[in-house]
Scaffold this active site. Structure first.
Site, short mmCIF file in Angstrom:
data_model
loop_
_atom_site.label_atom_id
_atom_site.label_comp_id
_atom_site.label_asym_id
_atom_site.label_seq_id
_atom_site.Cartn_x
_atom_site.Cartn_y
_atom_site.Cartn_z
N PRO A 322 0.78 -1.23 0.00
CA PRO A 322 0.00 0.00 0.00
C PRO A 322 0.81 1.29 0.00
CG PRO A 322 0.18 -0.81 2.24
CD PRO A 322 0.92 -1.79 1.37
N THR A 323 2.14 1.22 0.21
CA THR A 323 2.87 2.47 0.43
C THR A 323 3.24 3.17 -0.87
OG1 THR A 323 5.07 1.46 0.37
CG2 THR A 323 3.90 1.45 2.50
N CYS A 324 3.72 4.41 -0.74
CA CYS A 324 4.08 5.21 -1.91
C CYS A 324 5.54 5.02 -2.30
CB CYS A 324 3.81 6.68 -1.64
SG CYS A 324 2.06 6.98 -1.37
N ASP A 325 6.08 3.85 -2.02
CA ASP A 325 7.44 3.53 -2.45
C ASP A 325 7.35 2.48 -3.54
OD1 ASP A 325 10.05 2.34 -2.67
OD2 ASP A 325 10.55 3.30 -0.77
N ASN A 366 5.01 6.01 5.86
CA ASN A 366 3.80 6.50 5.18
C ASN A 366 2.58 6.52 6.11
OD1 ASN A 366 3.44 5.67 1.60
ND2 ASN A 366 4.42 7.38 2.62
#
Ligand SMILES: *Cc1c(COP(=O)(O)O)cnc(C)c1O
Length: 376
Positions: A322-325, A366
């Site tokens: 789910p993270t923005c990485d 995040n």
């Protein structure tokens, strides 16, 4: 997933993602290992899953503990272990942490270099020390080579030096790599250790212990041998190289004790494609590399993944967290399939996730909280 975990999830509907650990499964794994590998003393590698309930249960069963830090020492001492059952197995320790451990009563320490040996001599006089040697880790799905251990010839010199420095040169350790699928690796390493025993005996240093590390597997997607087969391979190797005069044997299981006891339940956040004609859909879960699934790095550990609520024909997917990485992709090269009728909001279960998941989760990258563990 076993009935006990299924019932817990159904009755409690905990917020996802979460890890549910069945303590009975951990206990059984401990009992099976000690039955088949009766020559060895078990030192549970706490880093695999440091849940206090696991430490308490294993302490009650008689386990010892392999620790890497003051935090793990305090965890063990606070949950039923005594200092004589703790091995400070990290070869990279601050001198003041060694002194603290020694003051707490810990008397068993690892090293793999002269500077570390000097630290031990200064602040842990008379302690039993063992030297970790380098091994190749071929066949391991999560190798631990290069960073730890030294050449066996150097280890022989260091163990001789340990005696001169007032320490007790107790033995040799190695780790053939985690999730090691090649049973022959223990034979190779134990053969090297036995030759070190012989060499040192010539200078009147009689080592007494071999620490065969971890490496026993959990049940991920690949086929694995069972514990009995692993134990047999190790026992045969010990007998072959040491004959009737077996030294003390230490085994440090992490993954094999707790891996199969855990299930991560997660939820599908998004299913999408990129409009590029590729037939693989992207499935984004609420668990990823930063909140529990770090060992999917390079797609090394391939968990079994199920979506039990759907029966649709399996379709190929790319699975991401789910993270923005953008590193937070779990499986892209490895073929995974999930039911074609999978929907946003569905639960997805990731099996055999009891080891190296919760303990690897970030504190809140995040804004996603660390993985919550329920021990039942
Ligand atoms: C991590 C570790 C273990 C546990 O290894 P597994 O493959 O999980 O069984 C054992 N010994 C040491 C020194 C470790 O660092």
């Amino acid at each position: 997933m076993n009935n006990k975990i299924a019932r817990f999830l159904a009755d409690n509907a905990p917020a996802t993602p979460c890890l549910v650990v069945d303590l009975d499964v951990v206990g059984q794994a401990y009992d099976v290992l000690t039955r088949y590998l009766s020559v060895a003393n078990v030192y549970y590698a706490v880093k695999a899953n440091p849940a206090p309930e696991i430490v308490t249960m294993l302490a009650q069963r008689g386990s010892n503990f392999d620790v890497a830090s003051l935090g793990e020492i305090e965890l063990c001492l606070g949950n039923g272990a005594t200092p004589d059952r703790i091995s400070f197995g990290n070869t990279i320790k601050k001198e003041r942490d060694i002194a603290y451990a020694y003051a707490a009563g810990v008397r068993l320490f690892a090293f793999d270099s002269e500077p570390e040996l000097q630290k031990l001599a200064r602040v842990a006089p008379g302690a039993r020390v063992f030297c970790r040697i380098l091994v190749s880790c071929e066949g391991a799905e999560w190798p631990l080579s290069r960073k730890f251990g030294c050449d066996p010839a150097m280890a022989v010199d260091l163990l001789a030096k340990a005696r001169d420095l007032g320490l007790d040169p107790y033995g040799v350790s190695f780790h053939v790599g985690s999730q090691q699928t090649d049973l022959g690796q223990w034979d190779k390493a134990i053969g090297v250790v036995a030759r070190m025993f012989t060499l040192l005996a010539e200078t009147d240093i009689n080592l007494r212990m071999v620490n065969i590390g971890g490496g026993f597997p959990a049940q991920y997607r690949g086929k694995i041998s069972n514990v009995a087969q692993y134990a047999q391979a190790v026992t045969d190797a010990l007998t072959k190289h040491f004959g009737n005069q077996l030294p003390d044997v230490i085994v440090e299981p992490g993954r094999s004790l707790v891996g199969d006891s855990g299930v991560i339940q997660s939820e599908v956040i998004l299913i999408s494609d990129k409009g590029d004609g590729a037939d693989k859909r992207w499935v984004y879960l609420d668990v990823g590399k930063f909140n529990g699934l770090a060992e999917t790095m390079d797609e090394s550990i391939r968990y079994r993944i199920e979506a039990p609520a759907r029966q649709g024909a399996p379709r190929p997917v790319i699975i991401a967290g789910p993270t923005c990485d953008s590193a937070d992709i779990l499986y892209e090269k490895t073929e995974y399939r999930l039911p074609g009728d999978l929907q946003v909001g569905d639960k997805v279960e990731i099996l055999s996730t009891g080891a190296y998941t919760a303990s690897y989760a970030s504190v809140g990258f995040n804004g996603f909280p660390p993985l919550r563990t329920y021990c039942i």
